[in-house]
Design a protein around this motif. Sequence first.
Motif, PDB file in Angstrom:
ATOM      1  N   PRO A 127      48.550  43.742  30.648  1.00  0.00           N
ATOM      2  CA  PRO A 127      47.227  44.610  31.059  1.00  0.00           C
ATOM      3  C   PRO A 127      46.099  44.366  31.788  1.00  0.00           C
ATOM      4  O   PRO A 127      45.091  44.158  32.291  1.00  0.00           O
ATOM      5  N   VAL A 128      46.145  42.815  29.720  1.00  0.00           N
ATOM      6  CA  VAL A 128      45.196  41.664  30.130  1.00  0.00           C
ATOM      7  C   VAL A 128      44.902  41.213  31.701  1.00  0.00           C
ATOM      8  O   VAL A 128      43.005  41.537  31.763  1.00  0.00           O
ATOM      9  N   ALA A 129      45.323  40.849  31.886  1.00  0.00           N
ATOM     10  CA  ALA A 129      45.000  39.575  33.169  1.00  0.00           C
ATOM     11  C   ALA A 129      44.597  41.095  34.178  1.00  0.00           C
ATOM     12  O   ALA A 129      43.500  40.609  35.404  1.00  0.00           O
ATOM     13  N   TYR A 130      45.089  42.530  34.218  1.00  0.00           N
ATOM     14  CA  TYR A 130      44.825  43.493  35.583  1.00  0.00           C
ATOM     15  C   TYR A 130      43.227  43.864  35.081  1.00  0.00           C
ATOM     16  O   TYR A 130      42.318  44.214  36.360  1.00  0.00           O
ATOM     17  N   ASN A 131      43.196  44.007  34.295  1.00  0.00           N
ATOM     18  CA  ASN A 131      42.054  44.325  33.372  1.00  0.00           C
ATOM     19  C   ASN A 131      40.776  43.255  33.380  1.00  0.00           C
ATOM     20  O   ASN A 131      39.545  43.564  34.290  1.00  0.00           O
ATOM     21  N   ASN A 132      41.152  41.770  33.489  1.00  0.00           N
ATOM     22  CA  ASN A 132      40.163  40.777  33.828  1.00  0.00           C
ATOM     23  C   ASN A 132      40.177  41.060  35.780  1.00  0.00           C
ATOM     24  O   ASN A 132      38.908  40.410  36.013  1.00  0.00           O
ATOM     25  N   ARG A 133      41.024  40.999  35.701  1.00  0.00           N
ATOM     26  CA  ARG A 133      40.524  40.793  37.085  1.00  0.00           C
ATOM     27  C   ARG A 133      40.293  41.677  37.868  1.00  0.00           C
ATOM     28  O   ARG A 133      39.067  42.167  39.308  1.00  0.00           O
ATOM     29  N   GLY A 134      40.240  43.465  37.508  1.00  0.00           N
ATOM     30  CA  GLY A 134      39.335  44.666  37.586  1.00  0.00           C
ATOM     31  C   GLY A 134      37.798  43.909  37.596  1.00  0.00           C
ATOM     32  O   GLY A 134      37.498  44.499  38.102  1.00  0.00           O
ATOM     33  N   ASN A 135      37.532  43.568  36.762  1.00  0.00           N
ATOM     34  CA  ASN A 135      36.423  43.313  36.392  1.00  0.00           C
ATOM     35  C   ASN A 135      35.440  42.390  37.093  1.00  0.00           C
ATOM     36  O   ASN A 135      34.646  42.382  37.562  1.00  0.00           O
ATOM     37  N   LEU A 136      36.451  41.032  37.292  1.00  0.00           N
ATOM     38  CA  LEU A 136      36.266  40.108  37.807  1.00  0.00           C
ATOM     39  C   LEU A 136      35.984  41.048  39.961  1.00  0.00           C
ATOM     40  O   LEU A 136      34.976  41.011  40.460  1.00  0.00           O
ATOM     41  N   LEU A 137      36.814  40.984  39.955  1.00  0.00           N
ATOM     42  CA  LEU A 137      36.915  42.634  41.995  1.00  0.00           C
ATOM     43  C   LEU A 137      35.416  43.956  41.275  1.00  0.00           C
ATOM     44  O   LEU A 137      34.646  43.451  42.669  1.00  0.00           O
ATOM     45  N   LEU A 138      35.060  43.475  40.494  1.00  0.00           N
ATOM     46  CA  LEU A 138      34.392  44.628  40.404  1.00  0.00           C
ATOM     47  C   LEU A 138      32.561  43.940  40.200  1.00  0.00           C
ATOM     48  O   LEU A 138      31.868  44.672  40.918  1.00  0.00           O
ATOM     49  N   ALA A 139      32.725  42.459  39.657  1.00  0.00           N
ATOM     50  CA  ALA A 139      31.282  41.692  40.116  1.00  0.00           C
ATOM     51  C   ALA A 139      31.280  41.633  41.466  1.00  0.00           C
ATOM     52  O   ALA A 139      30.644  41.440  41.874  1.00  0.00           O
ATOM     53  N   LEU A 140      32.365  41.170  41.837  1.00  0.00           N
ATOM     54  CA  LEU A 140      32.787  41.426  43.979  1.00  0.00           C
ATOM     55  C   LEU A 140      32.259  42.398  44.414  1.00  0.00           C
ATOM     56  O   LEU A 140      32.554  41.869  45.939  1.00  0.00           O
TER      57      LEU A 140
END
Length: 581
Positions: A127-140
Amino acid sequence: MARYRESDYESSFRGIEKGSATIMKCFRAMPIWLVVASPLAAASASAFAADAVNAPSPAEEGGALLIRGDVAKAVTTYTSALKDTGIPNDRRATILNDRGVANVRLGETKAALEDYNRAVELFPEYPVAYNNRGNLLLALGQLGEATKDFDRALVLAPGYAAAYSNRGNAEMKIGKPEAALADFTKAIELMPASAPPLSGRGLAYLAVGKPHAAMRDFSRAVSADARFASAYRNRAEARMAVGQRDEAIEDLSRAVAFDANNGELYVVRGYAYLLAGNTASALKDFSRAIELDPKSSAGYEGRGLTNGVAEAFDDAYADLNRAIELDPRSPVAFAFRAYVYKQNSQQDIGSKDVETAIKLDANSPEALWARGEIEEANGQADTAIADLRQALQLRPSWQFASDALKRLGAATDDEDDKPVPSLDIAKWHVVLHGRDYFATSEEYPQIRVPLEMTGEGVPMLLAWDVQKPPYAGYGILRFSGGHVRGKNGDEDTELAAIIDIGAGKVMAIEPHRQGTRVAAWTWDGDRLQIASVDGVTDEYQLRPVNVAVVGNRDQAYDAQRAERQQRRSKPKSIFEFLFGN
């Protein structure tokens, strides 16, 4: 203006407070390593720990470097660790995740996204990787895909507080503040002392028109993290919304102290000074923002308007022309230049700028205000009033629109208070103004209490209690807050407005009861502490109390009454008369 705190990226070393069995299972698949119950923050250390007697692994070294801030070297070390072909997929995924966190810090978003993609491919239950990828996609700006990642993280780890908070941020950007409120509240339940979800919920409360609830959450955020600059900045915005300009400037000054090179903070404080009539300080702040970023169109806009207010017209035109050069699609710059033209008796030229501003954004409060100013100058009072009122609906703290309406002899809106006597108690009455309820009293005509609801229902007044000496200058107005969904079904709520009678203002609105839970109030010296129904203690500063007279209630009451009378009889300054709360 950006108001969001940097996203919460987590590395595998930090762990998740109150995590689910699923996520703990994925950690148990690795060799024993330290799991830290972490607050929501940026990342941490390495994927897994080696036997204490062995030398640190490359992954551990990368984590230590990341903690020390040597991010570039951490990326190199993680890359070295990944060359080991014998690493199991789950361990490799955690190292990729950590390298992704480091790459985000370096601004290497493409490399970070590749790391997160590979991590979830190797370890789909991480789940940590999904959370982090979600944040990056949010920033993009990929809001839908980001939300899907947060959803996936929460399916895998229902107790993942960071993912709830980050999904709340996504929902705010999508324009769903009610959904964001629910997610931030869940994150706060899991981690009540974590600043980011508190600040996030404060922003959501602001978005739904509840500035007092927002101020409470921002105050909790800075109590949890005294160096949380964005929470001070956001609380200042909430305070501006309720007319607390001095307190807002104080908050912005704290934010600047912790983030001195953040030009946006100087811009916001510049406007706060300008609306408070302090043009000299406003000019300094806008100039400082421009020094930090010579391409800051917002800095030039603010300084241009300030120069216009100060009738330094040549400087104003120069600043606003530069702002338009930097951002030709900014309705604010055109609106401010139109106002300056009007101040310089050139409203015909200003009209052209207003037309451009409205074309760029028909709902820009600055454009509507500027059009109202031009219409006033042209003798079109009725259309001016309509535009100025609309500007205030969009930005209630825009004092210039309020001032213009006063000049025109008009109220700030065209809706009258509608009495709702069924919700009244003795001395206090409820009125409906548009869609909002307020409490008013003939005994305290200067006080108007916004009845901010917690749940569904109407705000029926319940009780009015003036405190006993030595706190006789304070009163508590309790009212029903509607019903909310609790663990055991619907629960009734009750709120309490803390009123400083002498100052004629609402200090705060506190949750007092939810279901069977009741807040505990402690009046102690010059502080009021409230152990709230949601498990967080709030504290408010009171005026100094003469504790020597506590035993003599009559003497204390007389002292409080004399103080109130002195305040009421003190003549107001011109500034207070024009701009006071």
